[in-house]
Motif scaffolding. Sequence first.
Motif, PDB file in Angstrom:
ATOM      1  N   GLU A 209       0.797  -0.465   4.543  1.00 44.65           N
ATOM      2  CA  GLU A 209      -0.071   0.549   5.114  1.00 44.65           C
ATOM      3  C   GLU A 209       0.706   1.691   5.768  1.00 44.65           C
ATOM      4  O   GLU A 209       0.113   2.627   6.266  1.00 44.65           O
ATOM      5  CB  GLU A 209      -0.992  -0.097   6.144  1.00 44.65           C
TER       6      GLU A 209
ATOM      7  N   PHE B 124      -0.255   5.727   5.999  1.00 43.94           N
ATOM      8  CA  PHE B 124      -1.691   5.947   5.876  1.00 43.94           C
ATOM      9  C   PHE B 124      -2.275   6.380   7.216  1.00 43.94           C
ATOM     10  O   PHE B 124      -1.896   5.880   8.272  1.00 43.94           O
ATOM     11  CB  PHE B 124      -2.398   4.687   5.374  1.00 43.94           C
TER      12      PHE B 124
ATOM     13  N   ILE C 276      -3.516   8.952  -1.835  1.00 46.14           N
ATOM     14  CA  ILE C 276      -4.003   7.593  -2.088  1.00 46.14           C
ATOM     15  C   ILE C 276      -5.044   7.308  -1.018  1.00 46.14           C
ATOM     16  O   ILE C 276      -4.751   7.372   0.176  1.00 46.14           O
ATOM     17  CB  ILE C 276      -2.877   6.547  -2.021  1.00 46.14           C
TER      18      ILE C 276
ATOM     19  N   ARG D 141      -7.760   4.588   0.524  1.00 53.96           N
ATOM     20  CA  ARG D 141      -8.135   3.178   0.572  1.00 53.96           C
ATOM     21  C   ARG D 141      -9.347   3.012   1.483  1.00 53.96           C
ATOM     22  O   ARG D 141      -9.444   3.653   2.529  1.00 53.96           O
ATOM     23  CB  ARG D 141      -6.972   2.320   1.089  1.00 53.96           C
TER      24      ARG D 141
ATOM     25  N   GLU E  66     -13.092   0.178   2.207  1.00 56.72           N
ATOM     26  CA  GLU E  66     -13.920  -0.964   1.834  1.00 56.72           C
ATOM     27  C   GLU E  66     -15.364  -0.495   1.743  1.00 56.72           C
ATOM     28  O   GLU E  66     -15.775   0.415   2.475  1.00 56.72           O
ATOM     29  CB  GLU E  66     -13.798  -2.081   2.871  1.00 56.72           C
TER      30      GLU E  66
ATOM     31  N   SER F 193     -12.872  -4.042  -1.706  1.00 60.65           N
ATOM     32  CA  SER F 193     -11.812  -3.091  -1.376  1.00 60.65           C
ATOM     33  C   SER F 193     -11.584  -2.175  -2.571  1.00 60.65           C
ATOM     34  O   SER F 193     -11.692  -2.604  -3.725  1.00 60.65           O
ATOM     35  CB  SER F 193     -10.514  -3.821  -1.022  1.00 60.65           C
ATOM     36  N   GLN F 194     -11.301  -0.914  -2.293  1.00 62.48           N
ATOM     37  CA  GLN F 194     -11.074   0.045  -3.376  1.00 62.48           C
ATOM     38  C   GLN F 194      -9.957   1.002  -2.991  1.00 62.48           C
ATOM     39  O   GLN F 194      -9.794   1.361  -1.822  1.00 62.48           O
ATOM     40  CB  GLN F 194     -12.343   0.829  -3.681  1.00 62.48           C
ATOM     41  N   GLU F 195      -9.195   1.380  -3.996  1.00 58.68           N
ATOM     42  CA  GLU F 195      -8.133   2.374  -3.836  1.00 58.68           C
ATOM     43  C   GLU F 195      -8.289   3.417  -4.918  1.00 58.68           C
ATOM     44  O   GLU F 195      -8.489   3.084  -6.090  1.00 58.68           O
ATOM     45  CB  GLU F 195      -6.766   1.696  -3.929  1.00 58.68           C
TER      46      GLU F 195
ATOM     47  N   ARG G 261      -6.178   6.590  -6.421  1.00 55.73           N
ATOM     48  CA  ARG G 261      -4.932   7.353  -6.451  1.00 55.73           C
ATOM     49  C   ARG G 261      -5.157   8.610  -7.268  1.00 55.73           C
ATOM     50  O   ARG G 261      -5.500   8.541  -8.449  1.00 55.73           O
ATOM     51  CB  ARG G 261      -3.802   6.536  -7.072  1.00 55.73           C
TER      52      ARG G 261
ATOM     53  N   ASN H  29     -13.069   1.242   7.176  1.00 57.52           N
ATOM     54  CA  ASN H  29     -11.608   1.203   7.017  1.00 57.52           C
ATOM     55  C   ASN H  29     -11.106   2.274   6.050  1.00 57.52           C
ATOM     56  O   ASN H  29     -10.282   2.009   5.176  1.00 57.52           O
ATOM     57  CB  ASN H  29     -11.147  -0.181   6.551  1.00 57.52           C
TER      58      ASN H  29
END
Length: 227
Positions: free
Chosen positions: A25, A28, A74, A76, A78, A147-149, A151, A208
């Motif tokens: 992390e 971030f 990026i 990130r 939830e 959870s998702q990211e 990019r 988050n």
Amino acid sequence: MKHTLAWLLLLLVGLAQGAIAEEAEQGFTPIFDGKTLEGWTGAEANYIVKDGEIQSLPKKGGNLYTTKDYADFILRFEFLLTPGANNGIGIRVPNGKHASTDGMEIQILDDSAKKHQKVKPYQRHGSIYGFFPAKTGSLKPVGEWNSQEIRCIGRQVTVIVNGETIVDANLDELAEKGPADEFKRPGINSKTGRLCFCGHGAEVHFRNLRIQEITDNTEGASPEAIP
């Protein structure tokens, strides 16, 4: 003695996992303080902050934009879907403009809902709306946190849901091919813009939210080199 050793082993494993997570992390920055919509603008009346979450209100819509533009990043976060939920994450969207045409929209959708079974592949969860279909099967059951990211680095967009890569697409290739539907979508060429939630009248929970902006010296790095 055996119990003591076992406890120490579990403690060491926990500390190691925590150190790995903290390292992952680094770099971030939170874009939601968990208490207010400070740093966000737009359809603020159609979203609420509750229990450390941003929640889109049912039967309400509109876009909630960051007050800052982002180019390469990026993201990130939830999210939790309610039955039949539909929302989206706008990326590189000009302030006040339409996400899926003037920028790009990463779809947020309850793929399991009966009413969504006939949507086009490029409308499924995680897809670059109107351009690129995401792989399905990564979502947890409705009511559970995912959870998702996302990019978005240069001309490459990658979407990872619950640890599974469901989109890895080159925007130049998509622009050359053109939209998969009948709409004009010039936002595929956007290089910077706002992030936004794209409310479509359904309740979706987000928490988050944090972002790492990618600078020129990391743009060409391999995915493995970026946390």
